[in-house]
Design a protein around this motif. Structure first.
Motif, mmCIF file in Angstrom:
data_model
loop_
_atom_site.group_PDB
_atom_site.id
_atom_site.type_symbol
_atom_site.label_atom_id
_atom_site.label_comp_id
_atom_site.label_asym_id
_atom_site.label_seq_id
_atom_site.Cartn_x
_atom_site.Cartn_y
_atom_site.Cartn_z
ATOM 1 N N HIS A 37 0.826 -1.207 0.000
ATOM 2 C CA HIS A 37 0.000 0.000 0.000
ATOM 3 C C HIS A 37 0.863 1.260 0.000
ATOM 4 O O HIS A 37 0.572 2.222 -0.714
ATOM 5 N N GLU A 245 -6.760 -2.942 9.554
ATOM 6 C CA GLU A 245 -6.948 -2.055 8.408
ATOM 7 C C GLU A 245 -6.853 -2.803 7.091
ATOM 8 O O GLU A 245 -7.503 -2.447 6.102
ATOM 9 N N PHE A 246 -6.070 -3.865 7.038
ATOM 10 C CA PHE A 246 -5.718 -4.482 5.770
ATOM 11 C C PHE A 246 -6.590 -5.693 5.458
ATOM 12 O O PHE A 246 -7.090 -6.380 6.348
ATOM 13 N N ARG A 264 -6.441 4.829 12.742
ATOM 14 C CA ARG A 264 -6.339 5.101 11.307
ATOM 15 C C ARG A 264 -6.157 6.599 11.123
ATOM 16 O O ARG A 264 -6.809 7.402 11.794
ATOM 17 N N SER A 290 -5.562 1.632 2.163
ATOM 18 C CA SER A 290 -5.403 1.934 3.581
ATOM 19 C C SER A 290 -4.869 3.347 3.751
ATOM 20 O O SER A 290 -4.425 3.999 2.788
#
Length: 370
Positions: A37, A245-246, A264, A290
């Protein structure tokens, strides 16, 4: 020989590129998905810079090195990139790796804009060579502590592995909880099996467990063990470092991975630039980007602005941090000196506490903002 100025959008093709060294974890034991990312954001921004004319007509180029979450490997990469003549360094996700890179860059006089690592002590002494986009850990984790305390969790357990990063996080939590009459109980995730950790958690009387551990091991087995232990049906599991998050988190844990709050670094709503970048990143990655991908994009946006304004001299780049004013994907980026932080710091990145919605695990719920 004098060359005519390049028209808007024109990039010279004589090979005289401006190079930025990019440090990214792309292989294990690094957090590979985070690295992918981060790199996607860096690369998209480079493409946008070149589509807009490059750096005063010269193409911008990334020279990527895989750190694999290894501080020594990162330091060696900094040495190599300095010899290759890069104008600046960008990137890195893991705090202990970024710290090694920042120390080496400082010693060599190479500007380093750290994208995503949050450890407060990124360098051991004040430096003008380093700057950072991610919020310092003390600010982000205090926000997380405020969320927990506000939700009534005054007795907290942390399952932690040995690491400067995890130790620093535990210390921040202890200070925040102690100031408000709470307590933090440490559980050694390296010596306790997931089952034994559940037993210790029951005995601790904690109402929340934080995962200060690596992903996927041992984070995933711990979550599965806690979710299946009926004694812990009411326990809150949290992961401030952002593991949920992933997409891999949801793939490995399914419904068990929902309702686990994490930090986040995104605003509640993206502006026009952020929305455009979000769409382009989604196309590149094949999944929702993300916050790390946005950090990568903003890193190159800042460096490109500095290089256009001040040229590629490393010392002039380092001198320019306090004059940066760049509209990034998540707000206006400006650097300042922050007490306790020895690099130039973007002082006000947005911070959210978010989780995956149990009713729809691919959707995120914003639970708290700083």
């Amino acid at each position: 020989m004098n060359m005519p100025p390049s028209p808007p959008g024109a990039v010279r093709t004589d090979g005289s590129s401006v190079q930025i060294g990019a440090l990214v974890p792309l292989t294990r034991p690094g957090w590979v998905e985070a690295g992918q990312h981060l790199l996607a954001g860096l690369e998209l921004a480079v493409d946008d810079v070149n589509d807009a004319g490059g750096i005063v007509g010269r193409p911008l180029e990334l020279v990527v090195r895989d750190t694999a979450a290894d501080p020594q490997r990162a330091a060696a990469a900094v040495d190599e990139l300095a010899r290759l003549g890069v104008a600046a360094l960008a990137g890195e996700y893991h705090s202990v790796v970024a710290r090694a890179a920042a120390a080496r860059a400082d010693a060599l006089g190479l500007p380093f804009l750290c994208s995503s690592a949050v450890l407060d002590a990124l360098t051991e002494q004040p430096t003008d060579w380093g700057a950072r986009l991610a919020p310092a850990q003390s600010r982000g984790w205090q926000t997380y502590a405020d969320f927990l305390l506000g939700a009534g969790h005054t007795r907290l357990a942390v399952a932690a592995q040995p690491s400067v990063y995890w130790s620093s996080g535990t210390r921040i939590l202890r200070d925040c909880f102690a100031a408000r009459g709470g307590a933090v109980i440490a559980l050694d995730a390296d010596t306790l099996s997931p089952t034994a950790l559940c037993d210790e958690l029951v005995d601790s009387g904690a109402t929340a467990l934080l995962l200060l551990v690596g992903h996927p091991e041992p984070a995933v087995p711990i979550v599965k063990a806690v979710r299946r232990d009926q004694r812990l049906a009411d326990i809150l599991i949290g992961a401030p470092a952002g593991q949920p998050e992933f997409a891999e988190w949801a793939t490995l844990l399914g419904d068990d991975g929902a309702a686990i709050p994490f930090l986040r670094y995104l605003p509640e709503r993206l502006g026009p630039l952020g929305a455009r970048v979000e769409k382009a990143l989604r196309e590149r990655l094949g999944v929702a980007p993300s916050f790390v991908a946005f950090e990568g994009y903003d890193t190159v946006a800042v460096l490109a602005d500095v290089l256009r304004s001040h040229g590629t001299d490393r010392a002039r780049t380092a001198e320019s941090w306090p004059r940066v004013a760049v509209e990034g994907t998540r707000g206006k980026i400006q650097f300042s000196r922050t007490p306790g932080i020895d690099v130039w710091q973007w002082a006000w990145p947005p911070i959210q506490v978010v989780d995956r919605d149990p009713a729809q695990p691919d959707r995120f719920r914003v639970l708290h903002t700083s």
